[in-house]
Design an enzyme around this catalytic site. Sequence first.
Site, PDB file in Angstrom:
ATOM      1  N   SER A  52      -3.760  -2.490  -1.478  1.00 12.15           N
ATOM      2  CA  SER A  52      -3.670  -1.279  -2.304  1.00 12.15           C
ATOM      3  C   SER A  52      -3.786  -1.668  -3.773  1.00 12.15           C
ATOM      4  O   SER A  52      -4.501  -1.030  -4.554  1.00 12.15           O
ATOM      5  CB  SER A  52      -2.322  -0.586  -2.098  1.00 12.15           C
ATOM      6  OG  SER A  52      -2.014  -0.463  -0.736  1.00 12.15           O
ATOM      7  N   THR A  53      -3.076  -2.728  -4.147  1.00 18.06           N
ATOM      8  CA  THR A  53      -3.034  -3.174  -5.536  1.00 18.06           C
ATOM      9  C   THR A  53      -4.401  -3.619  -6.043  1.00 18.06           C
ATOM     10  O   THR A  53      -4.689  -3.512  -7.233  1.00 18.06           O
ATOM     11  CB  THR A  53      -2.021  -4.340  -5.655  1.00 18.06           C
ATOM     12  OG1 THR A  53      -0.768  -3.889  -5.143  1.00 18.06           O
ATOM     13  CG2 THR A  53      -1.864  -4.806  -7.072  1.00 18.06           C
ATOM     14  N   TYR A 141      -0.469  -4.449   8.261  1.00 17.32           N
ATOM     15  CA  TYR A 141      -0.027  -3.884   6.974  1.00 17.32           C
ATOM     16  C   TYR A 141       0.454  -2.464   7.234  1.00 17.32           C
ATOM     17  O   TYR A 141      -0.338  -1.562   7.494  1.00 17.32           O
ATOM     18  CB  TYR A 141      -1.192  -3.918   5.981  1.00 17.32           C
ATOM     19  CG  TYR A 141      -0.917  -3.319   4.604  1.00 17.32           C
ATOM     20  CD1 TYR A 141       0.358  -3.022   4.151  1.00 17.32           C
ATOM     21  CD2 TYR A 141      -1.971  -3.077   3.729  1.00 17.32           C
ATOM     22  CE1 TYR A 141       0.591  -2.490   2.902  1.00 17.32           C
ATOM     23  CE2 TYR A 141      -1.761  -2.538   2.461  1.00 17.32           C
ATOM     24  CZ  TYR A 141      -0.477  -2.246   2.057  1.00 17.32           C
ATOM     25  OH  TYR A 141      -0.263  -1.705   0.803  1.00 17.32           O
ATOM     26  N   LYS A 169       3.379  -6.870   7.110  1.00 18.69           N
ATOM     27  CA  LYS A 169       3.751  -6.565   5.719  1.00 18.69           C
ATOM     28  C   LYS A 169       4.421  -5.210   5.791  1.00 18.69           C
ATOM     29  O   LYS A 169       3.786  -4.191   6.087  1.00 18.69           O
ATOM     30  CB  LYS A 169       2.492  -6.531   4.850  1.00 18.69           C
ATOM     31  CG  LYS A 169       2.676  -5.929   3.472  1.00 18.69           C
ATOM     32  CD  LYS A 169       1.482  -6.319   2.607  1.00 18.69           C
ATOM     33  CE  LYS A 169       1.091  -5.315   1.545  1.00 18.69           C
ATOM     34  NZ  LYS A 169       2.155  -4.850   0.683  1.00 18.69           N
ATOM     35  N   THR A 171       6.089  -2.305   4.217  1.00 17.91           N
ATOM     36  CA  THR A 171       6.283  -1.579   2.962  1.00 17.91           C
ATOM     37  C   THR A 171       6.939  -0.240   3.263  1.00 17.91           C
ATOM     38  O   THR A 171       6.273   0.792   3.439  1.00 17.91           O
ATOM     39  CB  THR A 171       4.937  -1.397   2.216  1.00 17.91           C
ATOM     40  OG1 THR A 171       4.315  -2.680   2.091  1.00 17.91           O
ATOM     41  CG2 THR A 171       5.166  -0.838   0.823  1.00 17.91           C
ATOM     42  N   ASP A 195       8.624  -4.400  -3.981  1.00 15.87           N
ATOM     43  CA  ASP A 195       9.163  -5.437  -4.865  1.00 15.87           C
ATOM     44  C   ASP A 195      10.558  -5.072  -5.374  1.00 15.87           C
ATOM     45  O   ASP A 195      11.388  -5.947  -5.610  1.00 15.87           O
ATOM     46  CB  ASP A 195       8.234  -5.638  -6.069  1.00 15.87           C
ATOM     47  CG  ASP A 195       6.773  -5.704  -5.676  1.00 15.87           C
ATOM     48  OD1 ASP A 195       6.458  -5.537  -4.483  1.00 15.87           O
ATOM     49  OD2 ASP A 195       5.936  -5.907  -6.569  1.00 15.87           O
ATOM     50  N   GLU A 196      10.792  -3.757  -5.539  1.00 18.69           N
ATOM     51  CA  GLU A 196      12.074  -3.303  -6.068  1.00 18.69           C
ATOM     52  C   GLU A 196      13.208  -3.478  -5.052  1.00 18.69           C
ATOM     53  O   GLU A 196      14.379  -3.273  -5.384  1.00 18.69           O
ATOM     54  CB  GLU A 196      11.977  -1.844  -6.559  1.00 18.69           C
ATOM     55  CG  GLU A 196      11.368  -0.827  -5.611  1.00 18.69           C
ATOM     56  CD  GLU A 196       9.830  -0.804  -5.653  1.00 18.69           C
ATOM     57  OE1 GLU A 196       9.219  -1.884  -5.573  1.00 18.69           O
ATOM     58  OE2 GLU A 196       9.261   0.290  -5.716  1.00 18.69           O
TER      59      GLU A 196
HETATM   60  O1  MN9 Z   1       1.863  -4.009  -1.748  1.00 18.27           O
HETATM   61  C1  MN9 Z   1       2.836  -2.650  -3.329  1.00 18.27           C
HETATM   62  N1  MN9 Z   1       2.514  -1.317  -2.916  1.00 18.27           N
HETATM   63  C2  MN9 Z   1       1.680  -0.543  -3.580  1.00 18.27           C
HETATM   64  C3  MN9 Z   1       2.840  -3.538  -2.143  1.00 18.27           C
HETATM   65  O2  MN9 Z   1       1.193  -0.835  -4.654  1.00 18.27           O
HETATM   66  C4  MN9 Z   1       1.362   0.761  -2.940  1.00 18.27           C
HETATM   67  C5  MN9 Z   1       4.182  -2.817  -4.013  1.00 18.27           C
HETATM   68  O3  MN9 Z   1       4.166  -4.084  -4.588  1.00 18.27           O
HETATM   69  C6  MN9 Z   1       4.487  -1.774  -5.066  1.00 18.27           C
HETATM   70  O4  MN9 Z   1       3.401  -1.689  -5.960  1.00 18.27           O
HETATM   71  C7  MN9 Z   1       5.735  -2.099  -5.884  1.00 18.27           C
HETATM   72  C8  MN9 Z   1       6.080  -0.976  -6.855  1.00 18.27           C
HETATM   73  O5  MN9 Z   1       6.556   0.150  -6.151  1.00 18.27           O
HETATM   74  O6  MN9 Z   1       6.797  -2.350  -5.051  1.00 18.27           O
END
Ligand code: MN9
Length: 298
Positions: A52-53, A141, A169, A171, A195-196
């Site tokens: 996504s990033t 993912y 992964k 999330t 990450d948070e």
């Molecule tokens: O891959 C990332 N998800 C997205 C994981 O960008 C959608 C996270 O690293 C978030 O960017 C991060 C901030 O919310 O935790």
Amino acid sequence: MTKATGKDIKGIISALLVPFNEDGSVNEKGLRQIVRHNIDRMKVDGLYVGGSTGENFMLGKETKKEIFDIVKDEAKDDVKLIAQIGGPNVYEAIELGQYATDLDYDAISAVTPFYYKFSFEEVKQYYKDITDAVDNDLIVYSIPVLTGISMGLNEFKELFELKHIIGVKFTAADFFLLERLRKKFPDVKIYSGFDEMLFPAAIYQVDGAIGSTYNVNGLRAKGILEAVAHSDLDKARQLQNDSNDLIEAVLANGLYPTLKRILQLQGCDHGEFLSRKPMASMTEAQRIEAERIFKAYL
Ligand code: MN9
């Protein structure tokens, strides 16, 4: 269930940001700088390419391949490399998976197919098609907030039974599910995706974490994993508090454009660091706020 693999992928893994030029092409020199910055200065253990990033779902197939090429050429074997190859087009996923495997990526990863509301049977068949065709380890993912595909324990179990699938992964903010997955599948690799929430995920003994903010905040993140490993919870909590001051401000200002501006301030300064349309790049006000965030929290 034993998921033996010679390639032990763990620790802090940056979901790689990609800088684009005004015309939508990849800023190759800028991308090479970001790769080196992650390896040499953030000391990350791996790079997750095409997530996504990386604004991957706005890119064409040839651009995805170009990014896999550039990153491998720059990183060589310095850190572990994971190629995210998934999407709703399973034929493209297989082609990209074979491409990244030929480039010697340590593993591939595939997002659950999205847009159409696929049933779990369809999702499972998608992973079966990819793992039958591509001879590499695969990390599922799972990011329900963006894909709409939410899986429970039984569904993960069925996926983990497929050949080549070594991990997930994860999330999501579901710590009950995370704890159950860790308990029931001790040999499956679990990578924390928000990450948070790295500190609580580390308490539950994830194998590592894959995320966007590690591009600029990798050292603190490594510190969190280290502190938890040494049972220094006060230190780990403090590092997460400091990280979350940064992450909160970055999210409020626009995630990827802000991270890219911070990368420039950290010395990745070649050319344009724009986002890929239709994602908007920065306004002047956002740029000024990004500079404040950098000074205040890094
Ligand atoms: O891959 C990332 N998800 C997205 C994981 O960008 C959608 C996270 O690293 C978030 O960017 C991060 C901030 O919310 O935790």
